[in-house]
Design a protein around this motif. Structure first.
Motif, mmCIF file in Angstrom:
data_model
loop_
_atom_site.group_PDB
_atom_site.id
_atom_site.type_symbol
_atom_site.label_atom_id
_atom_site.label_comp_id
_atom_site.label_asym_id
_atom_site.label_seq_id
_atom_site.Cartn_x
_atom_site.Cartn_y
_atom_site.Cartn_z
ATOM 1 N N ALA A 167 -29.431 -31.818 -11.985
ATOM 2 C CA ALA A 167 -29.976 -32.524 -10.823
ATOM 3 C C ALA A 167 -29.662 -34.013 -10.854
ATOM 4 C CB ALA A 167 -31.485 -32.323 -10.761
ATOM 5 N N CYS A 168 -29.389 -34.552 -12.040
ATOM 6 C CA CYS A 168 -29.248 -36.011 -12.153
ATOM 7 C C CYS A 168 -28.008 -36.504 -11.416
ATOM 8 C CB CYS A 168 -29.174 -36.432 -13.623
ATOM 9 S SG CYS A 168 -29.020 -38.214 -13.807
ATOM 10 N N PRO A 169 -28.198 -37.416 -10.432
ATOM 11 C CA PRO A 169 -27.049 -37.861 -9.643
ATOM 12 C C PRO A 169 -26.214 -38.948 -10.330
ATOM 13 C CG PRO A 169 -29.047 -38.852 -8.783
ATOM 14 C CD PRO A 169 -29.459 -37.960 -9.934
ATOM 15 N N THR A 170 -26.782 -39.595 -11.336
ATOM 16 C CA THR A 170 -26.089 -40.773 -11.862
ATOM 17 C C THR A 170 -25.456 -40.558 -13.226
ATOM 18 O OG1 THR A 170 -28.055 -41.589 -12.982
ATOM 19 C CG2 THR A 170 -27.729 -42.291 -10.704
ATOM 20 N N GLY A 171 -25.788 -39.460 -13.890
ATOM 21 C CA GLY A 171 -25.278 -39.273 -15.244
ATOM 22 C C GLY A 171 -26.149 -39.945 -16.292
#
Lengths: 293, 305
Positions: free
Chosen positions: B123-127
Motif C-alpha cells: 500500500a505504501c506509495p512512497t517506498g
C-alpha cells in the motif's frame, strides 16, 4: 451566513427598485456547492471506516481511490524530494495527477473546495464579522511564501519532513479520518487566532500550502470575473466576504488592467463574491473570457 | 562625523519622498514576512527534531527504512494502516511520543501477524516501506529481547515456553537452550533464547507472555542490539574458515594451581572464557563443578549463542 450583517447595512444603502429579490440558493450557491464538495471528499475517505464501503483510502497527503487512482500532495512530495528520498512511482504518478489538475483548473481551488481547514477559517471570519472584532495585527501576506521556502530549506537541512509535524491541514484531515483528537487542538488554535488576532490570518497570510497552490495557479483556467462591473454600487459586500480582498480591486475598479478578470493567483475561486453581490456583478468563467457587459 | 544640519537636510527632501517611503515600507514588510516565515520554519524544525526519537516500545511496519530515512520518505497518509487486516498499525496523533502521523504498532497491544502478501508494504506509495521486501520472514521490525531473567517462568525453572511456541519463526528466532538449574541442582532450565539473524520483531512473543508485565519485549533494532567494531574478527570463526590458526600455534601457558581444570581445553577456548580463579575453591578435576555460593556461573554453560 454573512447575510445577517449585510442586511443591517442594506437599510443604509439606496434601494434600487429594479433589483430583483434573489432566492436563498442564488445568495448561497457557491457556499453550498463548496461545502458539499468538501463534505463529499471527507465522506469518500470516511465511508470505508464508517460503512465498510471503501472509496478513497489514505488522506489528503496521499490516497488511493477505488484501488486505481493514486493522488499525492505535490508539496509533500517536493519536501520528500529535497530531503533526498526519491519516492516510489505511485507517489510520483499521484503527485503528477494532482499537479496537473491544479495547474489547469486553478491552484487555490484546493483551498476553497477541498481543504478541510477552509470551513474552520470561514467560520472564524464569520464570527469575527458578527462580533465586530477589529483587534489583532495581521502578519504580512508574503509570510506564507517565506514559510514555504524556509520549510523546504529546513527539510533539506534536517533530512526530514519538518512541516508534517505541525501542518494543521494534514493534521485536521488525518484527525477527522482516523478519529484522532490531536489535530483538533491545532485547529482550535487557528480558529482563535483568526477570530481574535488576525483577520483571515491563517489561510490568507501564513499557510504555506495555500502559498504553494497559489504559485501553481498562476495560469489557471477557471477564474472569477466582474463583467457587470458598471452595475457595482460600492456596497463593499464582496470585499467584506472575500478571503483575499486585495484581488478584487484590479478587476472591479479596472486598476492596472482593463479587463474584468480576477487573475491574481491568491484568489481561491470560492465564488463568495458572486453569492453576496446583489447586482450580480461577478460570474465564474475562464481566463480567456475578457468580455465585460 | 556629522552635525544636525546635514541630517535635517536630506530628511526633508529625500527621506520623505514617495519613492523613499515606499522603499522603506517595502523593506519593512519584506523583513516582517521573512522573519515570520523563518521563525515558523525554525520552530517546526526544532519541534520535529525534539519529537523525532522513537520511543522504546513503538515498532515500525515491516520493510520500514532506517528511522531517519523513514521520516524523510513517509508522507503520513495512513494507507498502510488502512490495508493492515489485523488493525495492528496505528497512526501517531499529535503530541504522541511517535513522530506525528507516522505508522507504528505496539507489540503488547496488537502484534504483527506477518501476512505472507505484506499488504502494508504494497500500500505504501512512497517506498518508506521498502517494496524490495517480498518475504515477510526477512522483515526486521524490531528485535525481541528476554529482558527480565528474574521473572521469566523458564528462568525460574518452569516450562512455560509460550514465547517459544507462538514464535512464527520457531526454532530459528527463538530456541530453548538447556542449562543446569543451580537452585535445585537436579533439573534443567530451558531458556528461551532470541537469535537476531532470524527474529522479525513481530511481537507475538511479547503479546503472549503470560506475565502481567512481559519478561520478553520487542524493541527497535538499534535499541536492542549492540554492534561489534567493524575491524573485530572472531578467532574461532577465522580459524574454522581457514582450516587452522592464522597466527601459528600458541604457547600454552600453565595456569598455576588449576592445571587439572584447564586440562583438555584448547588454547583458544581458554582465551575466550578464561577461568577466574576462585581462591577458596580447591582444584577439582570433576567437570560439573558444585555451585559455589558466589562461583562463576557461566563456566559450565551449554550456551551457544
Amino acid at each position: 451566513m454573512a447575510a445577517t450583517t449585510l442586511s443591517s447595512r442594506k437599510t443604509i444603502r439606496p434601494v434600487t427598485p429594479c433589483a430583483p429579490e434573489r432566492s436563498l440558493w442564488q445568495r448561497q450557491r457557491f457556499l453550498i456547492l463548496r461545502r458539499v464538495s468538501q463534505i463529499l471528499i471527507l465522506l469518500a475517505f470516511l465511508s470505508g471506516p464508517w460503512f465498510g464501503v471503501w472509496i478513497a483510502k489514505g488522506n489528503l497527503s496521499s490516497s488511493m481511490t477505488l484501488g486505481v487512482l493514486p493522488l499525492t500532495d505535490p508539496l509533500l512530495l517536493l519536501q520528500t524530494l529535497v530531503t533526498g528520498h526519491v519516492p516510489y512511482a505511485t507517489a510520483l504518478i499521484g503527485a503528477a495527477i494532482v499537479l496537473l489538475f491544479y495547474l489547469l483548473v486553478g491552484g487555490r481551488v484546493f483551498c476553497s473546495w477541498v481543504c478541510p481547514v477552509n470551513g474552520v477559517t470561514d467560520a472564524a471570519a464569520w464570527t469575527r464579522r458578527r462580533l465586530g472584532i477589529k483587534t489583532g495585527r495581521v502578519p504580512d501576506a508574503n509570510t506564507r511564501y517565506w514559510l514555504l521556502g524556509m520549510l523546504l530549506v529546513a527539510s533539506a537541512l534536517t533530512g526530514t519532513l519538518v512541516w508534517e509535524w505541525v501542518n494543521p491541514v494534514s493534521l485536521l484531515h488525518r484527525s477527522l479520518i482516523f478519529g484522532m483528537s490531536g489535530g483538533l487542538f491545532v485547529i482550535g488554535g487557528i480558529f482563535i487566532y483568526d477570530v481574535f488576532m488576525a483577520s483571515r490570518g491563517w489561510c490568507g497570510h501564513l499557510c504555506p500550502m495555500g502559498a504553494f497552490y497559489s504559485l501553481l495557479g498562476k495560469k489557471a483556467l477557471v477564474r472569477v470575473s466582474a463583467p457587470n462591473r458598471k452595475a457595482c454600487d460600492d456596497c463593499m459586500d464582496c470585499f467584506a466576504v472575500c478571503p483575499e480582498p486585495q484581488v478584487i480591486r484590479p478587476a472591479l475598479k479596472a486598476v492596472g488592467q482593463s479587463h474584468p478578470l480576477i487573475l491574481a493567483s491568491d484568489c481561491t475561486t470560492c465564488g463568495r463574491c458572486i453569492d453576496v453581490c446583489d447586482k450580480q456583478v461577478f460570474k465564474m468563467t475562464h481566463r480567456f473570457d475578457q468580455r465585460s457587459e | 562625523m556629522d552635525t544636525g544640519q546635514k541630517k535635517n537636510a536630506p530628511r526633508s527632501s529625500v527621506a520623505n519622498s514617495p519613492a523613499s517611503v515606499a522603499r522603506r515600507k517595502f523593506i519593512n514588510s519584506v523583513a516582517a514576512a521573512a522573519g515570520g516565515g523563518c521563525l515558523l520554519a525554525l520552530g517546526a524544525s526544532l519541534y520535529s527534531r525534539s519529537a523525532s526519537a522513537l520511543p522504546a516500545q513503538a515498532l515500525r511496519p515491516p520493510g520500514a527504512l532506517p528511522e531517519a530515512d523513514f521520516l524523510a520518505a513517509c508522507v503520513r497518509c495512513g494507507l498502510c494502516v488502512r490495508d493492515c487486516p489485523y488493525d495492528t498499525l496505528k497512526l501517531s496523533d499529535l503530541g504522541a511520543p511517535v513522530p506525528t502521523g507516522t505508522p507504528y504498532f505496539h507489540a503488547r497491544s496488537v502484534p504483527c501477524e506477518m501476512c505472507e502478501d505484506i499488504p502494508c508494504v504494497k500500500a505504501c506509495p512512497t517506498g518508506a516501506l521498502d517494496p524490495a521486501l517480498t518475504d515477510i520472514n526477512q522483515a526486521r521490525m524490531g528485535l525481541a529481547a528476554l529482558i527480565d531473567h528474574e521473572t521469566c517462568l523458564n528462568f525460574l525453572g518452569l516450562r512455560c515456553d509460550v514465547c517459544y511456541r507462538v514464535c512464527p519463526v520457531i526454532d530459528k528466532a527463538i530456541t530453548l537452550e538447556t542449562q543446569h538449574n543451580p537452585r535445585s541442582d537436579r533439573h534443567a532450565m530451558l531458556l528461551p533464547t532470541v537469535h537476531s539473524d532470524a527474529c522479525t520483531g513481530c511481537g507475538k512473543c511479547e503479546k503472549s507472555c503470560v506475565l502481567p508485565e512481559p519478561a520478553i519485549k520487542v524493541f527497535p533494532r538499534p535499541l536492542a542490539q549492540g554492534a561489534l567494531p567493524e575491524h573485530y574478527r572472531k578467532g574461532w570463526e577465522e580459524k574454522a574458515r581457514h582450516g587452522g590458526s592464522l597466527i601459528g600455534d600458541q604457547v600454552e601457558m600453565p595456569i598455576r594451581g588449576f592445571e587439572g581444570s584447564t586440562a583438555g581445553r584448547s588454547a583458544t577456548e581458554a582465551a575466550v572464557a578464561p577461568v577466574t580463579p576462585a581462591p577458596d575453591l580447591p582444584a577439582t578435576p570433576a567437570v560439573p563443578v558444585a555451585p559455589a555460593p558466589k562461583g562463576p556461573s557461566g563456566l559450565n554453560s551449554h550456551w551457544k549463542p
